[in-house]
Design a protein around this motif. Structure first.
Motif, short mmCIF file in Angstrom:
data_model
loop_
_atom_site.label_atom_id
_atom_site.label_comp_id
_atom_site.label_asym_id
_atom_site.label_seq_id
_atom_site.Cartn_x
_atom_site.Cartn_y
_atom_site.Cartn_z
N PHE A 31 0.82 -1.21 0.00
CA PHE A 31 0.00 0.00 0.00
C PHE A 31 0.85 1.26 0.00
N ASP A 32 1.81 1.33 0.91
CA ASP A 32 2.61 2.56 1.06
C ASP A 32 3.37 2.89 -0.23
N ARG A 33 3.95 1.91 -0.86
CA ARG A 33 4.66 2.12 -2.13
C ARG A 33 3.73 2.68 -3.18
N ASP A 34 2.58 2.03 -3.36
CA ASP A 34 1.67 2.46 -4.41
C ASP A 34 1.02 3.80 -4.11
N TYR A 35 0.69 4.03 -2.85
CA TYR A 35 0.12 5.32 -2.47
C TYR A 35 1.10 6.45 -2.79
N ARG A 36 2.37 6.29 -2.38
CA ARG A 36 3.38 7.32 -2.68
C ARG A 36 3.53 7.54 -4.18
N ASN A 37 3.56 6.46 -4.95
CA ASN A 37 3.69 6.59 -6.41
C ASN A 37 2.49 7.31 -7.02
N TYR A 38 1.31 7.01 -6.57
CA TYR A 38 0.11 7.67 -7.10
C TYR A 38 0.11 9.15 -6.77
N VAL A 39 0.45 9.48 -5.52
CA VAL A 39 0.50 10.89 -5.12
C VAL A 39 1.55 11.63 -5.96
N ALA A 40 2.71 11.01 -6.16
CA ALA A 40 3.78 11.63 -6.95
C ALA A 40 3.35 11.89 -8.39
N LYS A 41 2.43 11.07 -8.89
CA LYS A 41 1.95 11.23 -10.27
C LYS A 41 0.74 12.14 -10.36
N GLY A 42 0.32 12.70 -9.24
CA GLY A 42 -0.78 13.66 -9.25
C GLY A 42 -2.17 13.07 -9.13
N ILE A 43 -2.27 11.79 -8.75
CA ILE A 43 -3.58 11.18 -8.55
C ILE A 43 -4.25 11.86 -7.36
N GLU A 44 -5.53 12.20 -7.52
CA GLU A 44 -6.27 12.89 -6.46
C GLU A 44 -6.90 11.88 -5.50
N PHE A 45 -6.44 11.92 -4.25
CA PHE A 45 -7.05 11.10 -3.21
C PHE A 45 -8.09 11.93 -2.49
N VAL A 46 -9.30 11.41 -2.41
CA VAL A 46 -10.41 12.14 -1.79
C VAL A 46 -10.64 11.70 -0.35
N ARG A 47 -10.04 10.58 0.04
CA ARG A 47 -10.04 10.15 1.44
C ARG A 47 -8.65 9.64 1.75
N PRO A 48 -8.05 10.13 2.81
CA PRO A 48 -6.67 9.75 3.12
C PRO A 48 -6.58 8.29 3.59
N PRO A 49 -5.36 7.77 3.62
CA PRO A 49 -5.17 6.39 4.09
C PRO A 49 -5.69 6.21 5.51
N LYS A 50 -6.27 5.05 5.73
CA LYS A 50 -6.69 4.69 7.08
C LYS A 50 -6.54 3.19 7.25
N LYS A 51 -6.38 2.79 8.49
CA LYS A 51 -6.34 1.37 8.81
C LYS A 51 -7.73 0.95 9.25
N ALA A 52 -8.15 -0.17 8.74
CA ALA A 52 -9.44 -0.75 9.10
C ALA A 52 -9.19 -2.20 9.50
N ASP A 53 -10.21 -2.86 10.01
CA ASP A 53 -10.02 -4.25 10.44
C ASP A 53 -9.68 -5.17 9.26
N TYR A 54 -10.02 -4.78 8.05
CA TYR A 54 -9.75 -5.60 6.87
C TYR A 54 -8.45 -5.23 6.17
N GLY A 55 -7.81 -4.11 6.56
CA GLY A 55 -6.54 -3.73 5.95
C GLY A 55 -6.36 -2.23 5.91
N LYS A 56 -5.55 -1.76 4.96
CA LYS A 56 -5.25 -0.34 4.79
C LYS A 56 -5.88 0.12 3.49
#
Length: 84
Positions: A31-56
């Motif tokens: 998750f962390d690798r792909d999230y950083r890569n997406y942000v670096a490429k300008g992908i718009e995240f509308v809800r920030p990362p969160k941990k849930a019982d099923y994952g991140k």
């Protein structure tokens, strides 16, 4: 692959096929690798990362406004066995 609008009336629904809800899911093994890569490429995240019982998870928009979950399932979640 996502289908494109083939009739004028369908264009009104682009980006709102699910009424503003997430309906597409992109599973990752890092998750962390792909999230950083997406942000670096300008992908718009509308809800920030969160941990849930099923994952991140975090929610992003594609070029057409569709909402996606970028998700890494926890090791003990059944979906992990299906993908990785």
């Amino acid at each position: 692959m996502l289908a494109t609008a083939s009739k004028p009336i369908q264009k009104n629904f682009i980006g709102n096929q699910a009424g503003g809800r997430v309906f597409l899911f992109l599973a990752t093994d890092d998750f962390d690798r792909d999230y950083r890569n997406y942000v670096a490429k300008g992908i718009e995240f509308v809800r920030p990362p969160k941990k849930a019982d099923y994952g991140k998870v975090a929610v992003f928009k594609d070029l057409y406004g569709n909402l996606w979950d970028l998700i890494q399932f926890s090791d003990d979640h059944g979906m992990t066995q299906r993908f990785f």
